[in-house]
Design an enzyme around this catalytic site. Structure first.
Site, PDB file in Angstrom:
ATOM      1  N   TYR A 141       4.641  -0.626  19.834  1.00  0.00           N
ATOM      2  CA  TYR A 141       4.153  -2.001  19.805  1.00  0.00           C
ATOM      3  C   TYR A 141       5.264  -3.002  19.497  1.00  0.00           C
ATOM      4  O   TYR A 141       5.128  -4.194  19.766  1.00  0.00           O
ATOM      5  CB  TYR A 141       3.017  -2.163  18.789  1.00  0.00           C
ATOM      6  N   LYS A 191       3.354  13.971  18.178  1.00  0.00           N
ATOM      7  CA  LYS A 191       3.378  14.615  19.499  1.00  0.00           C
ATOM      8  C   LYS A 191       4.774  15.246  19.620  1.00  0.00           C
ATOM      9  O   LYS A 191       5.554  14.943  20.530  1.00  0.00           O
ATOM     10  CB  LYS A 191       3.105  13.545  20.577  1.00  0.00           C
ATOM     11  N   ASP A 223      -3.368  14.849  20.475  1.00  0.00           N
ATOM     12  CA  ASP A 223      -4.487  15.201  21.359  1.00  0.00           C
ATOM     13  C   ASP A 223      -5.437  16.169  20.657  1.00  0.00           C
ATOM     14  O   ASP A 223      -6.660  16.030  20.696  1.00  0.00           O
ATOM     15  CB  ASP A 223      -3.980  15.776  22.696  1.00  0.00           C
ATOM     16  N   ASP A 247      -3.704   3.583  15.746  1.00  0.00           N
ATOM     17  CA  ASP A 247      -4.579   2.562  16.329  1.00  0.00           C
ATOM     18  C   ASP A 247      -5.757   3.246  17.024  1.00  0.00           C
ATOM     19  O   ASP A 247      -6.927   2.896  16.829  1.00  0.00           O
ATOM     20  CB  ASP A 247      -3.744   1.756  17.341  1.00  0.00           C
ATOM     21  N   ASP A 251      -9.963   3.864  15.510  1.00  0.00           N
ATOM     22  CA  ASP A 251     -11.170   3.396  16.211  1.00  0.00           C
ATOM     23  C   ASP A 251     -12.096   4.575  16.503  1.00  0.00           C
ATOM     24  O   ASP A 251     -13.324   4.466  16.420  1.00  0.00           O
ATOM     25  CB  ASP A 251     -10.803   2.702  17.525  1.00  0.00           C
TER      26      ASP A 251
END
Ligand code: NAD
Length: 362
Positions: A141, A191, A223, A247, A251
């Site tokens: 970001y 990851k 994942d 992020d 959610d």
């Protein structure tokens, strides 16, 4: 104690939910003899409409001069086609950076009264209590270079994921310090099978963990973590992860425990903490008086706990939310369509009343 706060209502449902959070803060301040000193400022679309800047200088000045910032939400379809730096969300990203708020704490708790709001089976979700610790100032970001370049139809978009060791170390320590006060488990999500950033992340996390021998550290690829989060959410304690993975996972955790409208967040690490519900400005329901204010109210509890060390006051707010839910109060996001629900302001009033009742018995 003087509670010197900047309130940034923002856009859409932001002003509706922050109003209720302030009402509840006032109730707890009155009960414990604290004094609220509030300054309201513009951010996001509201600031763009006023001065064509999503984070005006007077807003930054007020925030850095206060002890903590309570924000509603930013985002407005009216500015969706603006260039990046003139979008409402740019104001929030800049504010996080200005405040040096590198650690984003996102609790996801399944309230007993809301077990049946989860899309998961009750036996899977019952008892879920997760603290997601998301790195907030690094990764994709913020990484440079970033651009969209080239001729029409053959343009190339670039974003850069970058992390340095000090940034990983400081967020890791926040996660472990929290785990010590909880169930002594940290899951670091990365990851590392694909990304260099994640390999460095894992190395630094393992090194820092040596300073916390009582905390059990484990690792998972993002994942796999996403899958486990819906298969066995109550197995998670503290999840430590980088900006984008955090992020997305937070959610998802919100979906697991029922509604995005319930989720609170704290962005800490700098001199002034920033507290905001996880949800956005929800333009689809803005102005209807039906938004769930509990995420904002629970953010106010985090504000008391992390910026003022007022843990007892924070617990009164959290317990009042639990009590109001136990009594059956629900905003429309928490009931099937057509069933009775209470308005945003009625929910806020009931939580403030529950705070007044419980504190009068203390
Ligand atoms: P959103 O969180 O605003 O809404 C997603 C869905 O959840 C909508 O159906 C909405 O009605 C519902 N919802 C959200 N909060 C609720 C609440 N408190 N009570 C009841 N229902 C609620 O996400 P979105 O629709 O993807 O984004 C809308 C705008 O918000 C966009 O401009 C986006 O950029 C912005 N946004 C801002 C933040 C922030 O300020 N931190 C976070 C996410 C999105």
């Amino acid at each position: 104690m003087l509670l010197n706060l900047t309130i940034l209502p923002g856009d859409g449902i932001g002003p509706e939910v922050t109003e209720q959070a302030v009402l509840v803060l006032q109730a707890v301040a009155d009960a414990f003899g604290h004094r609220l000193q509030l300054q309201h400022k513009n951010i996001g679309g509201a600031a763009l409409a006023a001065v064509n800047d999503p984070l005006p200088a007077d807003t930054i000045q007020a925030c850095v001069a206060s002890s903590a910032v309570l924000l509603g939400a930013v985002g407005s379809p009216a500015f969706d086609h603006n260039p990046g730096h003139l979008r409402p969300e740019a104001g929030l990203l800049r504010l996080r950076r200005e405040l040096g708020a590198y650690a984003n704490l996102r609790p996801a708790i399944c309230f007993p009264a809301l077990e049946d709001c989860s899309p998961l089976r009750v036996d899977l979700v019952r008892g879920t209590d997760i603290m997601i610790v998301r790195e907030l100032l690094g990764g994709l970001y913020f990484g440079e270079p970033r651009s969209i370049q080239g001729a029409p139809r053959s343009r190339v978009a670039t974003n850069t994921m970058t992390y340095d060791e000090p940034a990983i170390e400081r967020i890791t320590r926040i996660a472990f310090d929290l785990a010590v006060k909880r169930r002594n488990r940290v899951l670091s999500v990365d990851k590392a099978n694909v990304l260099e950033c994640s390999r460095l992340w894992r190395e630094v996390v393992i090194r820092c963990a040596k300073d916390y021998p009582g905390v059990q550290l484990s690792h998972m690829y993002v994942d796999s973590a996403a899958m486990s989060l819906v298969q066995r959410p109550k197995d998670f304690d503290v999840i430590l992860t980088e900006n984008m993975f955090g992020d997305i996972l937070s959610d998802q955790a919100g979906g697991v425990v029922g509604s995005l409208g319930l989720l609170a967040s704290a962005s800490i690490g700098g001199p002034v903490g920033l507290y905001e519900p996880v949800h956005g400005s929800a333009p689809d329901i803005a102005g209807k008086g039906i938004a769930n204010p509990l995420g904002a109210i629970l953010s106010a509890a985090l504000l008391l706990r992390h910026s003022f060390r007022l843990a007892r006051e924070a617990v009164y707010i959290e317990s009042a939310v639990g009590a109001v839910l136990n009594q059956g109060s629900r905003t429309s996001d928490l009931v099937p369509a057509g069933q009775h629900s209470v308005s945003t302001s009625e929910m806020g009033r009931r939580v403030a009343e529950a705070v007044r009742i419980s504190t009068s018995e203390k």
